[in-house]
Design a protein around this motif. Structure first.
Motif, PDB file in Angstrom:
ATOM      1  N   ARG A   1       0.851  -1.179   0.000  1.00 52.83           N
ATOM      2  CA  ARG A   1       0.000   0.000   0.000  1.00 52.83           C
ATOM      3  C   ARG A   1       0.883   1.223   0.000  1.00 52.83           C
ATOM      4  O   ARG A   1       2.085   1.123   0.247  1.00 52.83           O
ATOM      5  CB  ARG A   1      -0.937  -0.003   1.215  1.00 52.83           C
ATOM      6  CG  ARG A   1      -0.220  -0.043   2.529  1.00 52.83           C
ATOM      7  CD  ARG A   1      -1.116  -0.407   3.709  1.00 52.83           C
ATOM      8  NE  ARG A   1      -2.075   0.594   4.054  1.00 52.83           N
ATOM      9  CZ  ARG A   1      -1.863   1.590   4.915  1.00 52.83           C
ATOM     10  NH1 ARG A   1      -0.710   1.706   5.534  1.00 52.83           N
ATOM     11  NH2 ARG A   1      -2.798   2.469   5.167  1.00 52.83           N
ATOM     12  N   GLY A   2       0.305   2.382  -0.288  1.00 49.89           N
ATOM     13  CA  GLY A   2       1.110   3.586  -0.309  1.00 49.89           C
ATOM     14  C   GLY A   2       0.269   4.832  -0.421  1.00 49.89           C
ATOM     15  O   GLY A   2      -0.946   4.768  -0.615  1.00 49.89           O
TER      16      GLY A   2
ATOM     17  N   LEU B   1       4.609   6.584  -2.242  1.00 49.15           N
ATOM     18  CA  LEU B   1       5.496   6.230  -1.142  1.00 49.15           C
ATOM     19  C   LEU B   1       4.885   4.950  -0.604  1.00 49.15           C
ATOM     20  O   LEU B   1       3.814   4.972   0.023  1.00 49.15           O
ATOM     21  CB  LEU B   1       5.502   7.328  -0.074  1.00 49.15           C
ATOM     22  CG  LEU B   1       6.057   8.674  -0.511  1.00 49.15           C
ATOM     23  CD1 LEU B   1       5.968   9.675   0.634  1.00 49.15           C
ATOM     24  CD2 LEU B   1       7.499   8.551  -0.994  1.00 49.15           C
ATOM     25  N   ALA B   2       5.495   3.834  -0.935  1.00 49.69           N
ATOM     26  CA  ALA B   2       4.885   2.526  -0.702  1.00 49.69           C
ATOM     27  C   ALA B   2       5.553   1.778   0.446  1.00 49.69           C
ATOM     28  O   ALA B   2       6.694   2.057   0.821  1.00 49.69           O
ATOM     29  CB  ALA B   2       4.980   1.689  -1.981  1.00 49.69           C
ATOM     30  N   GLU B   3       4.816   0.819   0.977  1.00 48.69           N
ATOM     31  CA  GLU B   3       5.337  -0.042   2.030  1.00 48.69           C
ATOM     32  C   GLU B   3       4.711  -1.425   1.922  1.00 48.69           C
ATOM     33  O   GLU B   3       3.586  -1.575   1.471  1.00 48.69           O
ATOM     34  CB  GLU B   3       5.051   0.545   3.415  1.00 48.69           C
ATOM     35  CG  GLU B   3       3.571   0.578   3.752  1.00 48.69           C
ATOM     36  CD  GLU B   3       3.270   1.112   5.138  1.00 48.69           C
ATOM     37  OE1 GLU B   3       4.210   1.462   5.867  1.00 48.69           O
ATOM     38  OE2 GLU B   3       2.082   1.170   5.483  1.00 48.69           O
ATOM     39  N   ASN B   4       5.508  -2.410   2.327  1.00 43.61           N
ATOM     40  CA  ASN B   4       4.979  -3.755   2.515  1.00 43.61           C
ATOM     41  C   ASN B   4       5.460  -4.221   3.887  1.00 43.61           C
ATOM     42  O   ASN B   4       5.969  -3.411   4.663  1.00 43.61           O
ATOM     43  CB  ASN B   4       5.389  -4.700   1.378  1.00 43.61           C
ATOM     44  CG  ASN B   4       6.895  -4.856   1.251  1.00 43.61           C
ATOM     45  OD1 ASN B   4       7.649  -4.697   2.207  1.00 43.61           O
ATOM     46  ND2 ASN B   4       7.347  -5.152   0.050  1.00 43.61           N
TER      47      ASN B   4
ATOM     48  N   ASP C   1       8.044  -5.776   4.681  1.00 44.78           N
ATOM     49  CA  ASP C   1       9.493  -5.809   4.808  1.00 44.78           C
ATOM     50  C   ASP C   1      10.201  -4.485   4.606  1.00 44.78           C
ATOM     51  O   ASP C   1      11.302  -4.296   5.110  1.00 44.78           O
ATOM     52  CB  ASP C   1      10.079  -6.813   3.803  1.00 44.78           C
ATOM     53  CG  ASP C   1       9.527  -8.210   4.013  1.00 44.78           C
ATOM     54  OD1 ASP C   1       9.362  -8.614   5.171  1.00 44.78           O
ATOM     55  OD2 ASP C   1       9.241  -8.875   3.000  1.00 44.78           O
ATOM     56  N   SER C   2       9.622  -3.575   3.821  1.00 50.55           N
ATOM     57  CA  SER C   2      10.374  -2.365   3.486  1.00 50.55           C
ATOM     58  C   SER C   2       9.470  -1.224   3.040  1.00 50.55           C
ATOM     59  O   SER C   2       8.283  -1.398   2.809  1.00 50.55           O
ATOM     60  CB  SER C   2      11.385  -2.677   2.380  1.00 50.55           C
ATOM     61  OG  SER C   2      10.725  -3.057   1.190  1.00 50.55           O
TER      62      SER C   2
ATOM     63  N   VAL D   1       0.415   5.590   6.216  1.00 47.13           N
ATOM     64  CA  VAL D   1       1.485   4.791   5.622  1.00 47.13           C
ATOM     65  C   VAL D   1       2.745   5.045   6.434  1.00 47.13           C
ATOM     66  O   VAL D   1       3.034   6.186   6.794  1.00 47.13           O
ATOM     67  CB  VAL D   1       1.684   5.192   4.139  1.00 47.13           C
ATOM     68  CG1 VAL D   1       2.889   4.517   3.535  1.00 47.13           C
ATOM     69  CG2 VAL D   1       0.426   4.870   3.348  1.00 47.13           C
ATOM     70  N   GLY D   2       3.501   4.009   6.705  1.00 43.49           N
ATOM     71  CA  GLY D   2       4.690   4.142   7.535  1.00 43.49           C
ATOM     72  C   GLY D   2       5.962   4.483   6.781  1.00 43.49           C
ATOM     73  O   GLY D   2       7.045   4.195   7.246  1.00 43.49           O
ATOM     74  N   HIS D   3       5.845   5.084   5.613  1.00 43.20           N
ATOM     75  CA  HIS D   3       7.018   5.424   4.811  1.00 43.20           C
ATOM     76  C   HIS D   3       7.758   6.593   5.455  1.00 43.20           C
ATOM     77  O   HIS D   3       7.152   7.615   5.778  1.00 43.20           O
ATOM     78  CB  HIS D   3       6.596   5.788   3.390  1.00 43.20           C
ATOM     79  CG  HIS D   3       7.715   5.766   2.412  1.00 43.20           C
ATOM     80  ND1 HIS D   3       8.710   6.718   2.392  1.00 43.20           N
ATOM     81  CD2 HIS D   3       8.008   4.893   1.423  1.00 43.20           C
ATOM     82  CE1 HIS D   3       9.554   6.444   1.434  1.00 43.20           C
ATOM     83  NE2 HIS D   3       9.150   5.326   0.817  1.00 43.20           N
ATOM     84  N   PRO D   4       9.079   6.486   5.656  1.00 45.70           N
ATOM     85  CA  PRO D   4       9.822   7.556   6.339  1.00 45.70           C
ATOM     86  C   PRO D   4       9.839   8.890   5.593  1.00 45.70           C
ATOM     87  O   PRO D   4      10.040   9.932   6.216  1.00 45.70           O
ATOM     88  CB  PRO D   4      11.233   6.990   6.490  1.00 45.70           C
ATOM     89  CG  PRO D   4      11.322   5.871   5.516  1.00 45.70           C
ATOM     90  CD  PRO D   4       9.932   5.358   5.307  1.00 45.70           C
ATOM     91  N   GLN D   5       9.623   8.905   4.293  1.00 42.98           N
ATOM     92  CA  GLN D   5       9.639  10.155   3.537  1.00 42.98           C
ATOM     93  C   GLN D   5       8.287  10.866   3.512  1.00 42.98           C
ATOM     94  O   GLN D   5       8.188  11.987   3.019  1.00 42.98           O
ATOM     95  CB  GLN D   5      10.136   9.911   2.113  1.00 42.98           C
ATOM     96  CG  GLN D   5      11.580   9.495   2.069  1.00 42.98           C
ATOM     97  CD  GLN D   5      12.056   9.198   0.663  1.00 42.98           C
ATOM     98  OE1 GLN D   5      11.260   8.880  -0.209  1.00 42.98           O
ATOM     99  NE2 GLN D   5      13.350   9.305   0.460  1.00 42.98           N
TER     100      GLN D   5
END
Length: 109
Positions: A22-23, A58-61, A63-64, A84-88
């Protein structure tokens, strides 16, 4: 020329129809603008048409976190209501409310 409007907007949280990620959308291209090499790297049975909106996420799964480029036909809304937990994400957006990110104000001329 056939004009298509993007179904999803900047700041919207979406998920991929096939792959488990997701992102949040941070940019939209009206049609495919990536390289031919990228195009050919998409498995042929999943390769979408180029004449549709493509979204920068800005995507996440599990693992990353990463940046993804996805066709409209392969996206669906994410109704989890979770950020979304994306750092950017904090570099582009200033808040997350009711399942939607809000862009940071920009200074431009």
């Amino acid at each position: 020329m056939n004009t298509r409007f993007a179904k999803y907007g900047i700041g919207q949280v979406v998920r991929h129809r096939v792959y488990s990620f997701r992102g949040v959308i941070f940019d939209v291209d009206p049609s495919f603008t990536n390289t031919e090499e990228y195009w050919l790297s998409i498995p042929e049975q999943l390769r979408p048409t180029k004449d549709q909106p493509f979204y920068h996420l800005l995507a996440e799964n599990e693992d990353s976190a990463y940046v993804a480029y996805v066709s409209e036909q392969n996206l669906m809304p994410d109704d989890s209501g979770q950020p979304v937990g994306h750092p950017q994400a904090a570099l582009i957006f200033d808040s997350f409310r009711e399942g939607q990110y809000r862009l940071k104000p920009r200074i431009s001329h």
